[in-house]
Design a protein around this motif. Sequence first.
Motif: not given
Length: 325
Positions: A118-127, A216-220, A275-277, A286-289
């Motif tokens: 019914h649903y699939y994760s597309t990314k990991l946005i960690t805290t 994670d992506y905000m401060p990085i 590419k969007l981080g 591969a992981m984002p920069e």
Amino acid sequence: MKTLVSAAALFTAGLVALPASAANLVLYTSQPNEDAQATVDGFMAANPDIKVDWVRDGTPKIMAKLQAEIAAGNPVADVLLIADTVTLERLKQDGKLLAYASPEAANYDASLYDKDGHYYSTKLITTGIVYNTAAGMKPSSWQDLVKPEAKGLVTMPSPLTSGAALIHAQTLTGVESLGWAYYKALAENGTTAAGGNGAVLKAVASGEKAYGMVVDYMPIREKAKGAPVEFVFPAEGVSAVTEPVGILASSKNVDAAKKFVDYVLSVEGQEGFVKLGYIPARNGIAMPEGFPARETIRVLPLDAATALKNTDADLKTFSDHFGSN
């Protein structure tokens, strides 16, 4: 060929449906506008015969709009790409999602998608923890935020207003060494909890606060632009929202919706998110920069059905400690 539909405009118009000829696929998403546009552009480049209309807003507002449309007998969206699995688990339990066995699922850990499709994760946005580089302590553990040297210097988003913060609280309180006792200790140590992740990052980057809990992506991203911040993946592990994708059972464009699901789960789609981080959900990408190796990040488990069941009680407990900000 792209149509940007404003959620606010649709609300103002009073549940106005898109014309049948407007698109081959309608996407409702909580991605930031630029990210949503990039995702749609990538999909349409891979599927030039499909035109996408999309509506973007925060997950609570997207869900309010969708539920109102369902109640009126006129759900517009074909596919959802929104913040968390708990929200889609609720739709699944209500019979509002279509089960689809994507062939791309073989490249994902089973914990990252619904077993019935019914649903699939597309990314990991960690805290994790953000800290100002001028701070006296360099935290490496969640427990560091309740130490005397952090008293009055910590801020975090409120689960009452942030879906990611709610998932974070439900995840950490499920850890035996933390639990709700940890949140009580945070409150007693002068931690503030209000608003969303953006306000937390601003407070820490400006030096108003020394430490914060944040996605994670905000401060990085901001560190790369020169902001005086560092981000830490704490030793105990991190929570994660996974921005799942799911097809509405009421979809009028099921074939196109299935292609969209396959695309965001594909190597091409996942590399677009990198590419969007964002940390990719798919194995072998591969992981984002700016991010450490994937195997060094411990993602703590969360059962979506259990979290959904406990949501009201968890929000009340949080309010008991921090008030109703």
